[in-house]
Scaffold this active site. Sequence first.
Site, mmCIF file in Angstrom:
data_model
loop_
_atom_site.group_PDB
_atom_site.id
_atom_site.type_symbol
_atom_site.label_atom_id
_atom_site.label_comp_id
_atom_site.label_asym_id
_atom_site.label_seq_id
_atom_site.Cartn_x
_atom_site.Cartn_y
_atom_site.Cartn_z
ATOM 1 C CE LYS A 201 -4.315 1.062 -0.307
ATOM 2 N NZ LYS A 201 -5.089 0.576 -1.447
ATOM 3 C CB SER A 405 -8.272 0.475 -3.051
ATOM 4 O OG SER A 405 -7.803 0.564 -1.726
#
Length: 612
Positions: A201, A405
Amino acid sequence: MLTMLKKVFSIIWKALNGLRRLVMSLIVLVLVVVLFSSIGEDKGPEVPKGGALMLNLDGVLVEKAKNVDPVKAVVQQMQGSEEPPEIQLSDVLDVIHNAKDDSRIKMLVLRLDGLYTTSPDKLMTIGDAIEDFKKSGKEVVAKGDYYTQGQYLLAAYADKVYLNKVGFMSIDGFGRYRTYYKSLLDKLKVTTHVFRVGTFKSAVEPFIRDDMSEPAKDANRTFLNALWQQYQDKVVELRHLKPGALDDMLNNLPDRFEAAGADFAQLALKEGLVDKLMSREEMDQSLIAQVGEDDDHHYRRISFDDYLSIIHPKFPAPKKGPKVGVIVAQGEIVDGEAPVSMSGGDSIAALLRQARFDKDIKAVVLRVDSPGGSAFASEIIRQELLELKKAGKPVVASMGTYAASGGYWISASADEIVAHPTTLTGSIGIFGLLATFENSLDAIGVHSDGVGTSEYAGTDLTRPLSANLKRIIQANVEKGYDRFLTLVSESRHMTKEQVNKIAQGHIWIGAQAKELGLVDKLGDENLAIKDAAALAGLKHYSVEQVERPLTPREQLVKALFGDAAQLAASVQTQQYPWLSKLLATLDTEVSPLVDMKDPQGMYLYCRDCNFQ
């Protein structure tokens, strides 16, 4: 005294507001008069019998184009701040499918010089429609002074590809490069607080590093290589080249370029990427020989916009009977209401609710084209999707360029997920980002002090975060990640451990996601619609775009001035494309986190899904 001042300002405001409304009314009146005075003189566009359909795509391909206010477009054009025109993907597909069976259309000409860089999935979807068009026996020709990498992918679907003798072609692969700010923030004494879960991330890295981390490089390299392989394989297939031909050319580019006389056009010809090098006049004469000559001494043709206006009536009659509703969620997911260029949590939830209570809509396709955004807004959308399923209406998620996401969060609970092979998805992770300026302010002699009933009272950007508050935020982010894993494991019938192995913020393309179990099928929106209808047991149905009902004023603007507004908005952009690209790049780096405005500062966002 205060009362008198209020009255004075009230009078001034009313006068200014009245003047503004008068000016706006006059502008609209003038436009109406001009429009209706021209109706008797202009019969509108006509399709030349035996002519060509010119697919001149000038602008940006989008899932859903926003309505353009003509007055706003004119003001923006005067200020030099307008955006490039938008081309709705479904409109392009409708035009090509209609032209296939139109006896007046003899051939299709691709003129792609004005097409902005766009994603492989949209280009390949249009390419599939071109392949279907060819089944009619009609020829497809691409002509251009140059081809960018994206433009060429579409041009490669043509039977013949023509390039200007002095033109060029830009095929250089895919890359992911970002600007990093840590040293700048250190010099400004800005304290950056990052809270995240997920090895890959990396959306927050520019704020805490001066370079890309090795895990981020590995993750980006993985999906970029997979995406490039999809691009290369498609070009090789369409142009009948040797496997790996594009890699071979790029790996030996200096030698190949010099062997072609340091001429990009000759290089494209020698590599088999184009069929012939011609001047603009020679291209025109070649097409004139096939479809005839018009009054302006060009080949006989009708443009994309004109043909679209013929096949799409301004006020289509509503269809009755069972329907499959299509709801588009594109752009960053933001809290609250948002225009169609973004996915507002409240906006998309309202459309899902509208479909739930529409008796004619029996199934829904959620068309997702989003890199994610606000965690809160993503959950608001998912909650309404669950209510739609409880009402007995199946939901199929159809993934476009990306559904990563937060985009994956709102897709995961659907009855079925359909992705394009090049869709960017996954990026299952979560982060929080806060900056405080206590050290910056201290350096210039500004300080914050006071008292509160707890250590959390009065927390703002002028004071450092306490250790306990940092602990709470990190725990909240970790809980959010755990909820993400749980959501995916329950929806995809996997264990949390299995999901965690392929999560950690890792980005996958659609073909990989299918193998990993994150999506069910590979295909386009049409496949998703067919599957949604099948899940609802529908044999006969129509397809309806579920949209917020327009106000009477918006309907008038769209019907009368939409095309003119789009044209006005495109003028400055075409004159200065390099400036528009620069401003767009800066905007995409800075604005997303500001616009998403998550109430808890938690984001399900795939920043690395933006690549070139």
